[in-house]
Structures are given as structure tokens and as C-alpha cells.
Design an enzyme around this catalytic site. Sequence first.
Site, short mmCIF file in Angstrom:
data_model
loop_
_atom_site.label_atom_id
_atom_site.label_comp_id
_atom_site.label_asym_id
_atom_site.label_seq_id
_atom_site.Cartn_x
_atom_site.Cartn_y
_atom_site.Cartn_z
N LYS A 211 -33.34 -15.35 -1.58
CA LYS A 211 -34.63 -15.96 -1.80
C LYS A 211 -35.70 -15.33 -0.90
O LYS A 211 -36.89 -15.49 -1.14
CB LYS A 211 -34.56 -17.47 -1.44
N GLY A 212 -35.25 -14.65 0.13
CA GLY A 212 -36.17 -14.20 1.19
C GLY A 212 -37.31 -13.32 0.72
O GLY A 212 -38.40 -13.36 1.30
N GLU B 282 -36.73 -6.10 -0.45
CA GLU B 282 -36.00 -6.93 0.51
C GLU B 282 -36.99 -7.50 1.53
O GLU B 282 -38.03 -6.89 1.82
CB GLU B 282 -34.92 -6.05 1.19
N ASP B 283 -36.66 -8.66 2.07
CA ASP B 283 -37.53 -9.27 3.07
C ASP B 283 -37.47 -8.53 4.40
O ASP B 283 -38.48 -8.09 4.93
CB ASP B 283 -37.18 -10.77 3.26
N ASP C 85 -31.98 -5.82 8.93
CA ASP C 85 -31.55 -6.04 10.31
C ASP C 85 -30.34 -5.14 10.59
O ASP C 85 -30.50 -3.98 10.97
CB ASP C 85 -31.23 -7.54 10.47
N LYS D 18 -36.04 -4.30 11.38
CA LYS D 18 -35.59 -4.50 12.77
C LYS D 18 -34.61 -3.41 13.12
O LYS D 18 -33.40 -3.62 13.11
CB LYS D 18 -34.87 -5.85 12.87
N PHE E 201 -35.29 -13.38 16.07
CA PHE E 201 -35.15 -14.06 14.79
C PHE E 201 -36.52 -14.54 14.33
O PHE E 201 -37.17 -15.34 15.01
CB PHE E 201 -34.18 -15.23 14.90
N ASP F 58 -36.40 -17.70 6.27
CA ASP F 58 -36.08 -19.08 6.62
C ASP F 58 -35.30 -19.21 7.92
O ASP F 58 -34.72 -18.25 8.42
CB ASP F 58 -35.23 -19.71 5.51
N ARG G 112 -39.86 -21.10 4.95
CA ARG G 112 -40.15 -20.00 4.01
C ARG G 112 -41.62 -20.01 3.60
O ARG G 112 -42.19 -18.97 3.31
CB ARG G 112 -39.28 -20.11 2.76
P1 5GP Z 1 -28.90 -7.36 7.25
O1 5GP Z 1 -27.77 -7.25 6.25
O2 5GP Z 1 -29.74 -6.11 7.28
O3 5GP Z 1 -28.38 -7.72 8.62
O4 5GP Z 1 -29.85 -8.54 6.84
C1 5GP Z 1 -29.63 -9.29 5.71
C2 5GP Z 1 -30.44 -10.54 5.62
O5 5GP Z 1 -30.35 -11.30 6.81
C3 5GP Z 1 -31.91 -10.36 5.38
O6 5GP Z 1 -32.21 -10.09 4.03
C4 5GP Z 1 -32.42 -11.72 5.81
O7 5GP Z 1 -32.30 -12.64 4.74
C5 5GP Z 1 -31.49 -12.09 6.95
N1 5GP Z 1 -32.16 -11.82 8.24
C6 5GP Z 1 -32.02 -10.76 9.04
N2 5GP Z 1 -32.82 -10.86 10.13
C7 5GP Z 1 -33.50 -12.03 9.98
C8 5GP Z 1 -34.51 -12.71 10.75
O8 5GP Z 1 -34.98 -12.30 11.82
N3 5GP Z 1 -34.95 -13.90 10.24
C9 5GP Z 1 -34.50 -14.43 9.08
N4 5GP Z 1 -35.02 -15.58 8.70
N5 5GP Z 1 -33.56 -13.81 8.33
C10 5GP Z 1 -33.08 -12.63 8.77
#
Ligand code: 5GP
Length: 180
Positions: free
Chosen positions: A44-45, A100-101, A104, A132, A153, A160, A166
Site C-alpha cells: 500500500k505504501g 515503490e515508496d 531500505d 535509505k 524509520f 505507515d 499513511r
Molecule cells: P526493503 O525490502 O528495501 O527493506 O523495504 C521494503 C519495504 O519496507 C518498503 O517498501 C516499506 O514498505 C518498508 N520500509 C522500509 N523502510 C521503511 C521506513 O522507514 N518506514 C516505513 N514506514 N516503511 C519502511
Amino acid sequence: MYWKKDICKVLMTAEEINEMVKGLGEQITKDYEGKDLLVVGILKGSAMFMVDLVKYIDLPLTMDFMVVSSYGNMSATSGEVKILKDVTAKMENKHVLIVEDIVDSGLTLSKLKEVLKLRNPASLKVVAAFDKPEGRRVEMECDYSGTVVPNEFVVGYGLDYAEKYRNVPELCVLKPEIYE
Ligand code: 5GP
């Protein structure tokens, strides 16, 4: 505003986010001119970012959405992405842009890209609103990214904490006591 009491820092205001999204849309418009573009938002992000971004892409395009499971506690090497809701559009011979939102660890997108490549898109690229890089566990470079954020975070603009915040129009860091 209900959320002001819960945050300790605003990283980006709504106006700054809008400028950032506009810039991304203009760049994408230049790069995809004359191409059959399919924009795929990861729910949903990315919902807020997706609807704002496509308004700044001045090209004919189609929109679709996916829901993918998070990798949970799986390690970088064993992590598999599970598609909980798939696109309805065919990806073959289309120029697919994943929206993508935030990136990370990079696990979700690197695995998702592997899966989607098997569908033979003409090209497969990623646009992330926020990046990030300090959180990376696997190599994953965004083709387009709005802003680099610190290794904290963040919530707001679609992101969220426990499904809340959100709808916050700014990108914020929550107060630590909210997590405790
Ligand atoms: P990744 O697989 O790159 O670690 O991140 C996948 C998902 O983790 C992102 O699409 C997001 O939904 C969530 N995420 C990663 N970092 C953050 C953050 O700082 N805040 C929030 N709310 N979600 C995050």
C-alpha cells in the site's frame, strides 16, 4: 493536525515532496517518450506517490498495482518475495516501471525484479520516492529516486507505522515513545 504530537521531525514538507515528484515525472516523461509504458505501484505504501507521479508523466501509460509480502525474518540470501496480488496487465514487450515508496534493505525489490524479469518486459526499471542506502543488505540501485533519507524509520506520504500515518502529507520521523 492529529499526527503533530507523535512526530519529532519533519524531513520533507508536502511542498518539497510535490517538487520532488514533479521532477521525477518530468525526467520519466523524457526517458519514456514513444514507449509503451506500464506503471506498477506496489501497495500500500506507494499509493500516494503513484497517483501524484503519474499526473506528472506527460505520456500515454497504463497503471496497475501489486501487493507483495514482506520478507519477514528471512535472510538476505533465502528471502523470497510472495505476490499476494498480481497485476492484471501483461508485461511482455512493455516498458515496466515499478513504483515503490522506499528502498531500505533492497530485498523486496531485488527479489521482485528477478520474478518480473521472467515475464519478458521490454525494460524493467524502478522509481522510489525515498531511498535509505545505509539500510542496504543486497545490491539494489533505483533507476530513479526522489530523496535519500537517513537510516531512521519514517512515516507519512503513504508510509505507515502499524498501518497508521499513511495519510500524513509530510515525511516525518516518529517520536521514539510511539514505538515503545
Ligand atoms: P526493503 O525490502 O528495501 O527493506 O523495504 C521494503 C519495504 O519496507 C518498503 O517498501 C516499506 O514498505 C518498508 N520500509 C522500509 N523502510 C521503511 C521506513 O522507514 N518506514 C516505513 N514506514 N516503511 C519502511
